[in-house]
Write an enzyme that holds these catalytic residues in place. Structure first.
Site, PDB file in Angstrom:
ATOM      1  N   GLY A 194       0.828  -1.197   0.000  1.00  0.00           N
ATOM      2  CA  GLY A 194       0.000   0.000   0.000  1.00  0.00           C
ATOM      3  C   GLY A 194       0.864   1.249   0.000  1.00  0.00           C
ATOM      4  N   GLY A 210      -0.819   4.654  -0.200  1.00  0.00           N
ATOM      5  CA  GLY A 210      -1.701   5.823  -0.120  1.00  0.00           C
ATOM      6  C   GLY A 210      -1.145   6.796   0.911  1.00  0.00           C
ATOM      7  N   ASN A 211      -2.025   7.603   1.454  1.00  0.00           N
ATOM      8  CA  ASN A 211      -1.643   8.622   2.419  1.00  0.00           C
ATOM      9  C   ASN A 211      -0.968   7.997   3.654  1.00  0.00           C
ATOM     10  OD1 ASN A 211      -3.388  10.842   4.575  1.00  0.00           O
ATOM     11  ND2 ASN A 211      -1.906  11.520   3.073  1.00  0.00           N
ATOM     12  N   TRP A 212      -1.609   6.976   4.219  1.00  0.00           N
ATOM     13  CA  TRP A 212      -1.059   6.320   5.420  1.00  0.00           C
ATOM     14  C   TRP A 212       0.005   5.289   5.023  1.00  0.00           C
ATOM     15  CZ3 TRP A 212       0.374   7.152   9.888  1.00  0.00           C
ATOM     16  CH2 TRP A 212       0.351   6.258  10.964  1.00  0.00           C
ATOM     17  N   GLY A 213      -0.228   4.599   3.921  1.00  0.00           N
ATOM     18  CA  GLY A 213       0.751   3.599   3.462  1.00  0.00           C
ATOM     19  C   GLY A 213       2.118   4.235   3.258  1.00  0.00           C
ATOM     20  N   LYS A 272      -8.155   0.103   8.506  1.00  0.00           N
ATOM     21  CA  LYS A 272      -9.286   0.398   9.387  1.00  0.00           C
ATOM     22  C   LYS A 272     -10.585   0.038   8.674  1.00  0.00           C
ATOM     23  CE  LYS A 272      -6.813   3.678  12.253  1.00  0.00           C
ATOM     24  NZ  LYS A 272      -6.583   5.046  12.722  1.00  0.00           N
ATOM     25  N   ALA A 281      -2.367  10.822   8.949  1.00  0.00           N
ATOM     26  CA  ALA A 281      -1.112  10.538   8.236  1.00  0.00           C
ATOM     27  C   ALA A 281      -0.301  11.795   7.933  1.00  0.00           C
ATOM     28  CB  ALA A 281      -1.438   9.786   6.951  1.00  0.00           C
ATOM     29  N   LYS A 333     -14.486   3.664  14.859  1.00  0.00           N
ATOM     30  CA  LYS A 333     -14.439   5.126  15.083  1.00  0.00           C
ATOM     31  C   LYS A 333     -14.715   5.887  13.797  1.00  0.00           C
ATOM     32  CE  LYS A 333     -10.479   6.017  12.942  1.00  0.00           C
ATOM     33  NZ  LYS A 333     -10.268   7.001  11.876  1.00  0.00           N
TER      34      LYS A 333
END
Ligand SMILES: NC(=O)C1=CN([C@@H]2O[C@H](COP(=O)(O)OP(=O)(O)OC[C@H]3O[C@@H](n4cnc5c(N)ncnc54)[C@H](O)[C@@H]3O)[C@@H](O)[C@H]2O)C=CC1
Ligand SMILES: O=C(CO)COP(=O)(O)O
Length: 418
Positions: free
Chosen positions: A16, A18-21, A144, A177, A275
């Site tokens: 991954g 993406g933004n967090w990956g 998540k 992130a 959440k």
């Protein structure tokens, strides 16, 4: 400090980008470079390939680099510029991240797999990975979301583990992130409950299973329903440093990213998923201009529904204190309801009177919301259990997204009926 006396090093792959990956890849690459006695320096980052031009918000916009002229593969741009110009623009990445468009090549020989994609893509990715990974690899899911099937609700740490035949823990926390990538201090929680060797399993010739066995070994493992079951896993060969709490801490902890490792894998994963539904609700009420008190009210009710859901459906395998004591619980809820994408898009959708999917497309430049899909997944499961009315906030969010209820109805809907 973790000292390595083992002859082999762990190779780390992030699935991954993406933004967090990408932000997580940055953390791991910094630690792999510093602890190259334990880890290979290069961190492979699998990228879902796409073609694009370097955009205006990149640090390299209009630079003279060849990849800055015209359209190029995202992987070529990341490797040339050390910047993920689409999903984490403006952040310098360590040079030891290798962006790789081939899933098979990215995971080759990796003992450590970090799963970090929007949850709607992970099943297909696992299907592609079957038979391609080291059988004794271990994973951490940063995803998540929840996996709802006929049989019930599972966490992606479990789904990944089952589909790939490996053990997989989870990571979740108050971790927007973009803030983490700017090295602004925060905390996170890793859940990891490695299987214990089954003392009754037949010991192979030549020593205990952990020392010499390369074939499948039976472990006793507690799953998220709290049941102990015998699962077959490949033990990690002993020439690698053991993959335990200390190793995860060494791999993830940074001066700006403080890690706590716990054994409640399910609590960590479930908190991160649920959440996001509450963050959508917070965005809805904020979009109405109802102020912070209203937002606090949905956060309070949402936290109670998180705890109730964990207790009711994950039984004694979950420690509800994870929701109230760890970053993966209440802290993640607070940050997500303040500045998360689910919150921001839900708020804009009310303010502009537009569907949230439209806002997602307009505002997120390819990043993905998880709260909307999770609301639908959880609703499908609750409906099947006949439990929709026991979770009024989760149910309200889903109904509002489906156009079956309006945001104005939230206060009366979540009020306990006398
Ligand atoms: N962004 C954040 O602040 C945080 C996100 N998370 C969680 O981490 C997980 C990953 O999120 P992000 O990295 O932010 O992703 P993202 O929201 O930036 O999503 C974009 C990613 O999805 C990929 N993608 C698009 N279509 C695809 C396809 N068909 N197959 C495979 N990949 C495809 C894109 O290439 C890109 O890498 C999510 O579950 C999210 O909830 C957790 C903590 C913080
Ligand atoms: O999970 C997150 C922060 O911990 C990010 O949430 P969003 O996906 O809503 O931005």
């Amino acid at each position: 400090m973790l000292l390595s006396t083992n002859s082999k090093k762990h190779k780390v792959t992030v699935i991954g980008s993406g933004n967090w990956g990408t932000a997580i890849s940055k953390i791991l690459a910094e630690n792999c470079r510093e602890r190259n006695d334990i880890f290979h320096e290069t961190v492979e980052m699998w990228v879902f390939e796409e073609k694009l031009e370097v955009p205006k918000n990149s640090m390299h916009y209009k630079s003279s680099e060849p990849v800055c002229q015209g359209q190029h593969n995202l992987t070529d741009i990341i490797n040339a510029l050390n910047e993920n110009v689409k999903y984490l623009p403006g952040v310098a990445l360590p040079k030891n991240i290798h962006a790789n468009p081939s899933l098979e090549d990215a995971v080759r020989d990796s003992t450590i797999l970090i799963f970090n994609v929007p949850h709607q893509f992970i099943i297909r990715i696992c299907d592609q990975l079957q038979g391609k990974i080291l059988p004794y690899a271990r994973g951490i899911s940063c995803i998540k979301g929840v996996d709802v099937e006929e049989e019930g609700v599972s966490l992606f740490s479990e789904t990944i583990g089952k589909k790939l035949g490996i053990y997989c823990g989870s990571l979740s926390g108050a971790n927007i992130a973009n803030e983490v990538a700017k090295e602004l201090w925060c905390e996170t929680t890793i859940g990891y409950d490695p299987p214990h060797l089954d003392s009754k399993a037949p010991t192979p010739a030549g020593g205990s299973p952990s020392q010499s066995q390369v074939d499948l070994v039976s472990f006793e493992h507690k799953d998220s329903s709290g049941q102990y079951s015998k699962v077959k896993l490949r033990p990690l060969p002993t020439d690698y440093p053991p993959i335990d709490h200390a190793l995860w801490w060494t791999l993830f902890h940074r001066p700006y990213f403080h890690v706590r490792v716990v054994s409640d894998v399910a609590g960590v994963a479930l908190g991160g998923a649920l959440k996001n539904i509450i963050a959508v609700a917070a965005g809805f009420v904020d979009g109405m201009g109802w102020g912070d008190n209203a937002k606090a009210a949905v956060m309070r009710v949402g936290l109670l529904e998180m705890v109730k859901f964990g207790t009711q459906f994950f039984g004694n395998s979950i420690e509800t204190k994870t929701f109230t004591e760890e970053s993966a619980g209440v802290a993640d809820l607070i940050t997500s309801c303040s500045g998360g994408r689910n919150f921001r898009c839900a708020k804009l959708s009310v303010q502009r009177g537009a569907p949230i999917e439209e806002i997602e497309k307009q505002e997120l430049n390819g990043q993905k919301l998880q709260g909307t899909l999770t609301a639908a997944d959880i609703n499908k499961f609750l409906k099947k259990q006949g439990a929709e009315k026991d979770y009024p906030l989760f149910t309200a969010v889903h109904r509002i997204l489906k156009g079956e209820m309006s945001v104005e109805d939230i206060p009366s809907h979540i009020e306990p009926k006398l």
